[in-house]
Write an enzyme that holds these catalytic residues in place. Structure first.
Site, short mmCIF file in Angstrom:
data_model
loop_
_atom_site.label_atom_id
_atom_site.label_comp_id
_atom_site.label_asym_id
_atom_site.label_seq_id
_atom_site.Cartn_x
_atom_site.Cartn_y
_atom_site.Cartn_z
N LYS A 170 -4.81 -55.81 -2.50
CA LYS A 170 -6.09 -56.23 -2.54
C LYS A 170 -5.52 -57.80 -1.61
O LYS A 170 -4.88 -58.70 -2.71
CB LYS A 170 -7.37 -56.14 -2.99
CG LYS A 170 -8.33 -56.78 -2.50
CD LYS A 170 -9.58 -58.13 -3.69
CE LYS A 170 -8.48 -59.81 -4.15
NZ LYS A 170 -8.96 -60.32 -1.87
N GLU A 245 1.90 -63.02 -12.23
CA GLU A 245 3.22 -64.16 -11.68
C GLU A 245 2.31 -65.61 -11.48
O GLU A 245 1.34 -65.49 -10.62
CB GLU A 245 3.29 -63.70 -10.21
CG GLU A 245 4.83 -62.49 -10.25
CD GLU A 245 5.90 -63.37 -11.07
OE1 GLU A 245 6.05 -64.23 -11.51
OE2 GLU A 245 6.30 -62.23 -11.48
N CYS A 279 4.43 -71.89 -5.56
CA CYS A 279 4.50 -71.65 -6.90
C CYS A 279 5.50 -72.68 -8.02
O CYS A 279 5.30 -73.31 -9.36
CB CYS A 279 3.92 -70.78 -7.61
SG CYS A 279 5.33 -69.43 -6.96
N GLU A 379 -1.96 -78.20 -12.27
CA GLU A 379 -1.54 -77.81 -10.60
C GLU A 379 -1.96 -78.58 -9.69
O GLU A 379 -3.17 -78.33 -9.39
CB GLU A 379 -1.63 -76.73 -10.55
CG GLU A 379 -0.47 -75.68 -9.44
CD GLU A 379 -0.58 -74.22 -9.90
OE1 GLU A 379 -1.13 -74.02 -9.57
OE2 GLU A 379 0.71 -73.72 -9.27
P1 NAP Z 1 -6.37 -66.83 -6.73
O1 NAP Z 1 -7.33 -67.22 -6.44
O2 NAP Z 1 -5.93 -66.45 -8.26
O3 NAP Z 1 -5.88 -65.44 -6.34
C1 NAP Z 1 -5.16 -64.38 -6.37
C2 NAP Z 1 -5.55 -62.76 -5.86
O4 NAP Z 1 -6.85 -62.55 -6.64
C3 NAP Z 1 -6.84 -63.31 -4.47
O5 NAP Z 1 -6.18 -61.70 -3.93
C4 NAP Z 1 -8.08 -62.78 -5.40
O6 NAP Z 1 -9.20 -62.32 -4.08
C5 NAP Z 1 -7.99 -61.82 -6.66
N1 NAP Z 1 -8.88 -62.64 -7.35
C6 NAP Z 1 -9.41 -64.09 -7.36
N2 NAP Z 1 -10.54 -62.72 -8.09
C7 NAP Z 1 -10.25 -61.88 -8.93
C8 NAP Z 1 -10.76 -61.00 -10.26
N3 NAP Z 1 -12.14 -61.46 -11.10
N4 NAP Z 1 -10.01 -59.96 -10.16
C9 NAP Z 1 -9.14 -59.75 -9.37
N5 NAP Z 1 -8.65 -60.16 -8.68
C10 NAP Z 1 -9.01 -61.66 -8.65
O7 NAP Z 1 -5.22 -67.53 -6.13
P2 NAP Z 1 -4.61 -68.12 -5.16
O8 NAP Z 1 -5.36 -68.93 -4.79
O9 NAP Z 1 -4.98 -67.45 -4.63
O10 NAP Z 1 -2.65 -68.30 -5.19
C11 NAP Z 1 -2.79 -69.68 -5.47
C12 NAP Z 1 -1.95 -69.42 -6.97
O11 NAP Z 1 -0.97 -68.34 -7.05
C13 NAP Z 1 -1.41 -70.66 -7.29
O12 NAP Z 1 -1.80 -70.86 -9.21
C14 NAP Z 1 -0.21 -70.68 -7.46
O13 NAP Z 1 0.83 -71.72 -8.54
C15 NAP Z 1 0.00 -68.86 -8.46
N6 NAP Z 1 1.28 -68.95 -7.05
C16 NAP Z 1 2.12 -68.08 -8.06
C17 NAP Z 1 3.37 -67.43 -7.70
C18 NAP Z 1 4.41 -66.71 -8.79
O14 NAP Z 1 5.94 -66.04 -8.35
N7 NAP Z 1 3.98 -67.14 -10.08
C19 NAP Z 1 3.84 -67.27 -6.27
C20 NAP Z 1 2.93 -67.72 -5.76
C21 NAP Z 1 1.43 -67.78 -6.08
P3 NAP Z 1 -9.56 -63.44 -3.22
O15 NAP Z 1 -8.86 -64.55 -2.25
O16 NAP Z 1 -10.94 -62.30 -2.76
O17 NAP Z 1 -10.66 -64.33 -3.71
#
Ligand code: NAP
Length: 490
Positions: A170, A245, A279, A379
């Protein structure tokens, strides 16, 4: 675009669609299915049904399929680069780097074929053995973020599939297109039906259902800490194994003996790569007081020269969506409101034509940032950085570790003692000394504190996708004499 479930492409069973905007223009790019719970359940069932035959195929054949997918992707890489520019707003050189990352990860993980081995432990007698197998979990739910929409997909699919798991993918609702493209390449490479399924739709609507489903044994998610925490709660229903992550807030330390030019180049990369939406982005700049002013002048001068606008001709692209732009603006407003000085940026750029509707924000540098402020604690995930002058090494270590995140960190120094002391005392999953990132496939990408749990990359990362199963065997063929079972019963 469509969902891919049990070998078939189809829209949502409800017919509902979501819209994907082009972040460079704010215009509609594509519509994609808003999957229902029924769609997700069918994808999970398909993955569960396909599991045994996929696992029994053996890792040599599974690796061949991954490598075929890699070759197909490599042969059509310009298509993927274009998609990344369109759906994420990446500048071409960075879109190219991401595709390199996809290819590297597929190669790297495929290389583990026949290398995931078990162990044989001694039994309690010489004719008894304990065979410890490393076996896949079964159905993996893979949830990916939008900031590296293709690389994060490859980093989850390759180890999950190589080890014999089946997958329901997903992707982020902000970047579903590159996932569909990659799934099509796996199909072309011969992935059997049911082994890899794609469902698109809002995480807030189908996420809970997916991660708490009784047939999902492992959830791998890259995204925000808030989503990770929710997944932990929901996945506990089924005790699913988790690889999370999450966020980062990397300190970037420039010590008084640093190679200034290398530090500057690395900082421009670490802060403005992917418009600050990474990140491992540098989010807090600590510079030794002896060189603070000179360093800041050079950093601001270089930052001012960055080109922003049409990704095709820029160094810095847009933010992913309007919400991200508003959040970034708010961080800077709050910093300015509390008296922190903006050295450059602090505004949206004035762009002409279709790019005037894009989600752009000027690269921004804030002077004398406050350790307790949002700029140094939250962040930002945008092209904004706060800087602080520091005098003692103990102080900079203390301040660096003072964060709820613990993913990446950076240090520039020519002094061995400073470098090794930092290596001991920095509480981060990654410390880059005298070099920029990003992480390599053979490194273990992981973090402390709210950055999550588990990790990706290296043998450690691939072993996250297998668990130990124990088989006890007695090969003596002799009659058993058990102290607690009376002999006269038989
Ligand atoms: P996000 O909003 O948390 O979304 C991540 C994924 O989770 C998306 O596919 C999202 O779907 C899904 N999701 C949302 N709500 C959910 C729920 N209740 N249950 C299951 N899945 C759900 O994060 P993002 O905004 O896409 O990414 C940015 C974040 O990622 C930042 O905090 C960044 O630091 C972190 N990041 C970390 C790494 C690492 O390796 N540590 C690498 C890259 C990014 P939807 O898009 O449909 O909401």
């Amino acid at each position: 675009m469509k969902n891919y479930i049990d070998g078939e492409w189809a829209g949502s069973s409800s017919g509902a669609v979501l819209e994907k905007m082009n972040p460079s223009t704010g215009e509609l790019l594509e519509k994609f299915p808003a999957a229902t719970r029924d769609d997700v359940a069918r994808a999970i069932d398909a993955a569960e049904s396909a599991f045994e035959s996929w696992y029994s195929l053996g890792s040599k054949e599974r690796s061949r399929i991954i490598l075929r997918a890699r070759d197909i992707i490599s042969g059509k890489r310009e298509e993927l680069e274009k998609l990344l520019i369109a759906e994420n707003g990446k500048v071409p050189v960075q879109a190219g780097e991401e595709v390199d990352g996809v290819i590297d990860q597929l190669s790297y993980y495929a290389g583990f074929e026949r290398k995931i081995t078990g162990e044989i432990a001694e039994g309690d007698t010489s004719t008894r053995k304990i065979l410890q197998y490393r076996v896949p979990y079964g159905v993996v739910a893979a949830l990916t973020p939008w900031n590296f929409p293709a690389a994060m997909v490859a980093r989850k699919l390759a180890p999950a599939l190589l080890t014999g798991n089946t997958v329901v993918l997903k992707p982020s609702s902000d970047t579903p297109l590159s996932s569909e493209w990659i799934v099509r390449k796996f199909i072309e490479a011969g992935i059997p039906k049911g082994v890899l399924n794609l469902v698109t739709g809002k995480g807030s609507e189908i996420g809970d259902f997916l991660v708490s489903h009784s047939k999902v044994s492992l959830v791998t998610m890259t995204g925000s800490t808030e989503t990770g925490q929710r997944i932990m709660q929901k996945a506990s229903a089924n005790m699913a194994r988790l690889i999370l992550e999450l966020g980062g807030k990397a300190p970037f330390i420039v010590w008084k003996d640093a190679d200034i030019k290398n530090a500057l180049k690395s900082l421009i990369w670490a802060k403005f790569w992917n418009s600050g939406q990474s990140c491992i982005a540098a989010e807090r700049l600590y510079v030794h007081e002896d060189i603070y002013r000179t360093f800041m002048e050079k950093f601001v001068a270089a930052t001012k020269k960055l080109r922003i606008g049409d990704p095709q001709h820029s160094d810095v692209g847009p933010l992913i969506n309007m919400k991200a732009l508003e959040t970034t603006e708010q961080f800077v407003k709050d910093a300015a409101g509390s008296g922190q000085k903006i050295l450059t940026g602090g505004n949206k750029p004035k762009l002409e034509g279709k790019f005037s509707g894009g989600y752009f924000y000027l690269p921004t540098v804030i002077d004398d940032a406050d350790q307790k402020s949002g700029i140094f604690q939250e962040e930002i995930f945008g092209p904004v950085i706060g800087a602080q002058s520091v005098s003692s090494f103990d102080d900079v270590i203390l301040k660096s570790n003072d964060s709820r995140y613990g993913l990446a960190s950076y240090l520039f120094t020519k002094d061995q003692k400073t470098a090794f002391e930092a290596a001991e005392r920095m509480r981060f999953g990654e410390l880059y000394i005298n070099m920029p990132g990003p992480e390599s496939s053979q490194g273990y990408h992981t973090g402390f504190r709210l950055t999550g749990q588990g990790g990706e990359g290296s043998r450690n990362g691939i072993e996250e996708y297998v668990k130990l199963k124990n088989v006890y065997v007695d090969y003596s063929g002799k009659e058993l004499h058990l102290g607690s079972v009376r002999e006269d019963l038989f």
